[in-house]
Structure formats: C-alpha cells, structure tokens
Scaffold this active site. Structure first.
Site, PDB file in Angstrom:
ATOM      1  N   PHE A 120      67.087  67.374  60.319  1.00  0.00           N
ATOM      2  CA  PHE A 120      65.885  66.541  59.833  1.00  0.00           C
ATOM      3  C   PHE A 120      66.335  65.536  59.055  1.00  0.00           C
ATOM      4  O   PHE A 120      65.605  64.615  58.845  1.00  0.00           O
ATOM      5  CB  PHE A 120      64.675  67.422  59.641  1.00  0.00           C
ATOM      6  CG  PHE A 120      64.314  67.546  58.125  1.00  0.00           C
ATOM      7  CD1 PHE A 120      63.313  66.536  57.714  1.00  0.00           C
ATOM      8  CD2 PHE A 120      64.921  68.458  57.592  1.00  0.00           C
ATOM      9  CE1 PHE A 120      63.085  66.737  56.378  1.00  0.00           C
ATOM     10  CE2 PHE A 120      64.536  68.483  56.028  1.00  0.00           C
ATOM     11  CZ  PHE A 120      63.576  67.632  55.685  1.00  0.00           C
ATOM     12  N   LYS A 121      67.236  65.842  58.152  1.00  0.00           N
ATOM     13  CA  LYS A 121      67.695  64.860  56.922  1.00  0.00           C
ATOM     14  C   LYS A 121      67.932  63.620  57.271  1.00  0.00           C
ATOM     15  O   LYS A 121      67.760  62.340  56.536  1.00  0.00           O
ATOM     16  CB  LYS A 121      68.557  65.564  56.086  1.00  0.00           C
ATOM     17  CG  LYS A 121      68.044  66.794  55.318  1.00  0.00           C
ATOM     18  CD  LYS A 121      68.898  67.352  54.390  1.00  0.00           C
ATOM     19  CE  LYS A 121      68.129  68.557  53.372  1.00  0.00           C
ATOM     20  NZ  LYS A 121      67.748  69.665  54.213  1.00  0.00           N
ATOM     21  N   ASP A 122      68.299  63.392  58.576  1.00  0.00           N
ATOM     22  CA  ASP A 122      68.472  62.196  59.229  1.00  0.00           C
ATOM     23  C   ASP A 122      67.508  61.197  59.190  1.00  0.00           C
ATOM     24  O   ASP A 122      67.709  59.805  59.074  1.00  0.00           O
ATOM     25  CB  ASP A 122      69.192  62.261  60.628  1.00  0.00           C
ATOM     26  CG  ASP A 122      70.600  62.947  60.720  1.00  0.00           C
ATOM     27  OD1 ASP A 122      71.308  62.850  59.705  1.00  0.00           O
ATOM     28  OD2 ASP A 122      70.863  63.624  61.657  1.00  0.00           O
ATOM     29  N   LEU A 125      67.529  59.901  55.733  1.00  0.00           N
ATOM     30  CA  LEU A 125      68.865  59.252  55.169  1.00  0.00           C
ATOM     31  C   LEU A 125      69.266  58.125  56.013  1.00  0.00           C
ATOM     32  O   LEU A 125      70.278  57.150  55.572  1.00  0.00           O
ATOM     33  CB  LEU A 125      69.833  60.347  55.036  1.00  0.00           C
ATOM     34  CG  LEU A 125      69.511  61.314  53.740  1.00  0.00           C
ATOM     35  CD1 LEU A 125      70.312  62.483  53.716  1.00  0.00           C
ATOM     36  CD2 LEU A 125      69.753  60.455  52.297  1.00  0.00           C
TER      37      LEU A 125
END
Ligand SMILES: *Cc1c(COP(=O)(O)O)cnc(C)c1O
Length: 513
Positions: A120-122, A125
C-alpha cells in the site's frame, strides 16, 4: 465558491513554530520542534461536491482533493494534474485501488497493492517521489547558481525501503541510500530492492540487525557536516504528502458502495501500525465523507487499541516490540497518531486555540519520552470513540483468518489475503459479530499487501488445503522473475557509521559521473 487554502503548522508549539507553505512542509518533513506538520484547517466539501465527486476516476478525484490543500503558488493546477497522472500510471490496475465488492455478503476488500512493490505504501510514495523532483526542479530553475540536490537515507526492515526506491528511482537531483540488515529480510523484499539498476539508487546490505541500521541512520542525520554536504532527506511515514495522497482511496471506495446502494452506512477497517493509513480516513471524514466508523485493526503491538479502550485516554508504550506475522505493523508508538491527538486536543481541551493545543501536545510527548506514557483525559478518548473503534488481533488468529477467508469468499472464491490484511479481516469479522446483520452496515476492509510478499504465513495457513499452490495461486510472474535478475548492492561488513558514510561517499562519486 472557492475556499482559501490551508497553510501548515507543527503539532507542537515553540518559538520557531510558524505557518509555512505546502512546499516547505513537504520538503522539511518534520518540524524543527519535533512535531508533525498539519494543515491550519481541514477543507470541507458540500453535498453537491460529494455528488459530483462520486462520478470521478481515481486520478480526477485525487486532483480535486489535493487542490483543496495545495495552492497555485506551490504547484499550478495543470502541473498537479500531470504529476498525479504520472504517479498512478505505474499501477497495474486501471482503477489504481480497485474494490473487490461482496467478497462476502456485506464485506468488501479495498486492494491497495497494485503499485510497483505490491504494497500500500506505493499509493503515497509514487506521488511523493514526483513531488520531491518537482520542488527541486522548481528551486533549481529559479536559482541556477544554487543547484540543490537531495540525498535520501533510510533504513528498512522490508516494505518501506522498496516503496521508497520505486518512488525515487531515476529522479533528477535525488540520490537514494537504503540500509537493510543482511539476511534478515525476506528474499522477495531483498530482490525488489537490489534488482533496481538506476544510477541514483544504492542499497546497502549491513551485517547487523534492523535496529543497528536505524541507529546508524539516526546518527547520520545528527551529523551536521554530512547533512550539509549532501542535503539529507527522509521518506518515513510522517511526511504530510503521504497522508494527503491516501485520502483519495477512502472517497473512491465509498462512492463505489454508495453509487450502488445510496445512503449505505459504511465502516472502514484498517490494518494499522504508524496510523498513517487510517489517519487519511479521518481527514476524508472531516472533509465531509459520511462514514459510520473507522476501525483501527492492530496486531499484538496494540497501543492504539489500549488507548481507545482506556477510561482516561492513557497512551502508554510497552517495553518491547513484539515480532509478529504482520511485521509492517510492529511498532511501539504510532507516529501519526500525534496528528489526530492535536485535532482532539484543539477541539476538546484548547478552546480551538492552535498554540494552546500545541502546548498540550508538547507536554504529553515530553511525558511519553520521560515516563513512557501520558493521559489525554476522558473527553479526548470519548471524542475519539465517536469516529473510531478498535480491535487487536493475535498471530494465531491471523493464520486462522487467512484460511477462513480462503474458505468463505464468494466473489471471487478462494481469495487469499496477506497477514496484514488478515488482521483487518479478523477485525471485520469481530465487528460483524458485534453489530449483527440487522444493523445493515457495509464493511470496507483495506488490503495493504499482496500475499506473495509474505509467503511463510500464507503457506503455513493454506498448505493443508487440497489443490492449494503458492506458485500457481499466489506468486505473480513479475515477482517470480526477480530472482533471476542481476543484483546491485554494496555490503557493509560491520554496523558502523563510519563504514556506512564511506560507502555513501564512494557511491555519490559514482552517481555524479
Ligand atoms: C506500512 C504498512 C501497514 C501499516 O500502515 P500505517 O500507515 O503504518 O498504519 C500495514 N500493512 C502493510 C503491508 C504496510 O506496509
């Protein structure tokens, strides 16, 4: 009517606290007084806006939301629109964050893992990398005699490092160094980082533990000379742009339910660690998205669950981090929770005086540092409970839940969740049991990682099912291929700041050629 745009201030109060621009808040990351940046007010939308937004694509929605927080001086609208479209063109799903509707009758899964690193951090970021590049270029074209470069240095126990690398690879004027403990992260995570060949990216494989790596990074940031020489920056979960980018999928998934069932009562369930993901849900709610509850799902590192269930709003760190099957949620304190606490203190205790709220937060976090805890008081925890609920989930339940979802799922059948999402699904089942069918809620459980990234837990849970195969049912071709790609990494033989600094010096010479 167009509203004015917020400026940004710290959650703490000090002489240096001032209202700064979006650009400064993003480029600084953390305020000088140790606080986190928050907008001076939360923009709201009308029910007509809500109606209009319900028809938009993910990218269009991201644009409408971000425009409320970013002034034309920070980023002109046409540029912002272009940055958004570039940031999400790297996702494998046309919808960016697709919703699996009716996985089980009133349970829906919001898949946040279709970006380049399958986590999910994509979502944040990919956007943050483009913002950094945009702001650096903006500064450099206005000041050709003072060209600024940014050197990102970070430590990772797995997920954050790869998401940062994929967000920053190939970006102009940015160099990236990611430290990880040699032999202590999963092979897929290591392959994701080390198979990136871009000149501006270097992974450093350090003999030592994750804590060693993190300590070295902290020391490096404290080294003023090194900092000045390379203009160091961080990409941890406290950057405001990450929260901002995550607001979009709350609205987007909400509309997918309410477009089909007007007036549906929606509960979001969010696997939580540092509280960044679910904090974006709080902003969505404050902006005017009707939501029944935001449910914090924690693993055995349950500081948030204990806070919400306490009488006096006690926020108390435990002595040790527990290593669980959902490692991206293994935390002692939840850094982004400070932002929610500021808004609660502002409304409940400070008579809506920003500086006073900052002073209250100062004292709380001083106490946390010296005594390991503080009490926010019953009015604060009561206000929090109006919007938030919480559940804490044990490792054994994670394994049971992966199997239960596999058995229960209807659309598609035999759905496989990763251990972090399993924490959310177990919390969802708990909520369904408490609420009862008659309540008529729709549950959206956020899925934060692809199951292929956490093979051990998934296999342990599913290997006894006839016909189950990790290679066939879980592992995507793109991740399978990584094992055969050439690796670019530099070994650091001891967890020693001097060796790490030397490695960075050497590699920067190569990057500049
Ligand atoms: C980072 C992460 C989380 C936790 O998100 P927070 O914003 O820290 O609450 C959950 N699951 C996965 C897979 C993650 O990478």
């Amino acid at each position: 009517m167009s509203q004015s745009k917020p400026t940004y201030r710290s959650t703490r109060s000090s002489d240096t606290n001032e209202n700064i621009s979006f650009e400064s808040a993003i480029m600084k990351g953390l305020a000088k007084d140790g606080g986190l940046f928050i907008p001076s007010f939360i923009p709201t939308i009308s029910s007509e806006d809500l109606q209009k937004w319900s028809k938009l694509s993910f990218q269009e929605l991201a644009f409408e939301i971000m425009k409320l927080y970013i002034s034309e001086e920070d980023i002109p609208s046409d540029k912002l629109s272009e940055i958004i479209s570039r940031s999400y063109s790297t996702f494998r799903s046309e919808k960016v964050t697709p919703l699996v509707k009716d996985l089980e009758s009133n349970i829906h899964v919001l898949e946040l893992f279709h970006g380049p690193t399958y986590a999910f951090k994509d979502v944040a970021l990919q956007f943050v990398g483009n913002l950094f590049e945009y702001f650096l270029n903006k500064h450099n074209s206005a000041n050709p005699s003072d060209v600024k470069k940014l050197t990102i240095v970070g430590a990772t126990s797995g997920d954050t490092g790869s998401a940062a690398i994929y967000g920053l690879r190939g970006k102009e004027n940015i160099r990236v160094f990611i430290l990880y403990p040699n032999g202590r992260i999963s092979s897929i995570q290591e392959e994701q980082m080390t198979t990136i060949q871009d000149k501006n990216v270097q992974t450093l494989s350090v003999t030592g533990t994750f804590d060693n790596c993190q300590d070295i990074v902290k020391e490096i940031f404290g080294d003023e000379e090194f900092n000045r020489k390379y203009n160091l920056g961080a990409v941890n979960s406290i950057n405001w742009a990450r929260i901002l980018a995550q607001i979009t999928y709350y609205f987007y998934s909400y509309f997918q339910i309410t477009n089909q069932t007007p007036g549906a009562k929606v509960k979001f369930v969010v696997p939580s660690g540092n509280f960044g993901d679910i904090l974006a849900g709080y902003f969505a709610a404050k902006m005017g998205m009707p939501v029944e509850k935001l449910v914090i799902a924690t693993n055995e590192n349950d500081i948030l669950d204990r806070f919400l269930k306490s009488e006096n709003g006690e926020y108390a760190r435990s002595n040790d981090v527990k290593a669980t099957l959902s490692p991206a949620m293994d935390i002692l304190i939840s850094s982004n929770f400070e932002r929610l606490l500021w808004f609660l203190a502002y409304e409940q205790l400070a008579g809506k005086d920003s500086d006073k709220a900052g002073e209250i937060l100062n004292n709380w976090f001083k106490d946390l540092k010296t005594t390991g805890k503080f009490e926010a008081g019953s009015s604060v925890v009561k206000a929090a409970s109006e919007l938030f609920d919480s559940e804490s989930v044990q490792d054994l339940e994670i394994l049971q839940t992966i199997a239960k979802v596999y058995q229960n799922s209807q659309n598609p059948t035999k759905y496989i969740v990763d251990p972090h999402t399993a924490v959310g699904m177990k919390a969802t089942y708990n909520q369904v049991a408490k609420d009862g069918k008659a309540a008529g809620f729709q549950y959206i459980c956020l899925s934060t990682a692809h199951p292929a990234k956490f093979a051990d837990a998934v296999n342990k849970s599913l290997e006894s099912f006839e016909g189950y195969s990790f290679d066939k049912d879980v592992l995507p071709e793109e991740l399978r291929k990584l094992a055969s790609l050439p690796k670019k990494l530099k070994f650091v033989s001891r967890a020693d700041i001097k060796l790490v600094k030397e490695a960075i010096d050497e590699e920067i010479v190569v990057m500049e050629q």
